[in-house]
Design a protein around this motif. Structure first.
Motif: not given
Length: 154
Positions: A4, A6, A25, A28-29, A73
């Motif tokens: 992923k 972000f 971030k 939290e994910e 991120c």
């Protein structure tokens, strides 16, 4: 393999705040452990990650022991953030993007670093990235890096 991407914006007065914003971030994910932030700060002290490219960036990361699942991120700070240069820690780059990499395998780090280096050398993409929405940039990077993975694995 990266799962992923972000892309976020935030206010960071220094590199520690930039690292905290990207850590939060990812945490939290559910992609990194609580220890990820300290790991990044400690690694940044020993091995700076600033790059004085036409659009300066930083590529912080830490050991895979702090990672649950692979992700990146990208922080687009409201004002550039000073990171010591990778090749000369007595100088600094005013990073306009911070690519914080969370990889599960240390072996994956080189491949992901190469993808990010390719991205930061694409001056047009980074210029466009300054004004793109976060979601558009997220989609663009996810597509670009996933396509590169497919080509290198296939």
């Amino acid at each position: 393999m990266m799962k992923k991407v972000f892309v976020i914006e935030g206010e960071a007065r220094n590199k520690e705040e930039a690292l905290r914003i990207t850590f939060q971030k990812l945490y939290e994910e559910g992609f990194v452990k609580e220890s990820f932030y300290e790991g990044c700060v400690e690694r940044e002290k020993r091995f700076p990650t600033g790059l004085d490219t036409p659009i300066p960036v930083a590529i912080p990361h830490t050991d895979s022991v702090h990672v649950i699942s692979p992700a990146v991120c990208v922080l687009r700070p409201k004002k550039p953030v000073a990171f010591s240069l990778m090749e000369d820690d007595s100088r600094q780059a005013e990073a306009e993007f911070v690519f914080n990499i969370a990889l599960k395998s240390n072996d994956d780090q080189l491949g992901m670093l190469n993808k990010i280096i390719g991205t930061v050398q694409d001056e047009k993409l980074l210029k466009d990235a300054k004004t793109m929405s976060c979601s558009s940039l997220e989609n663009e990077l996810q597509r670009k890096w996933t396509d590169q993975e497919r080509r290198s694995n296939g």
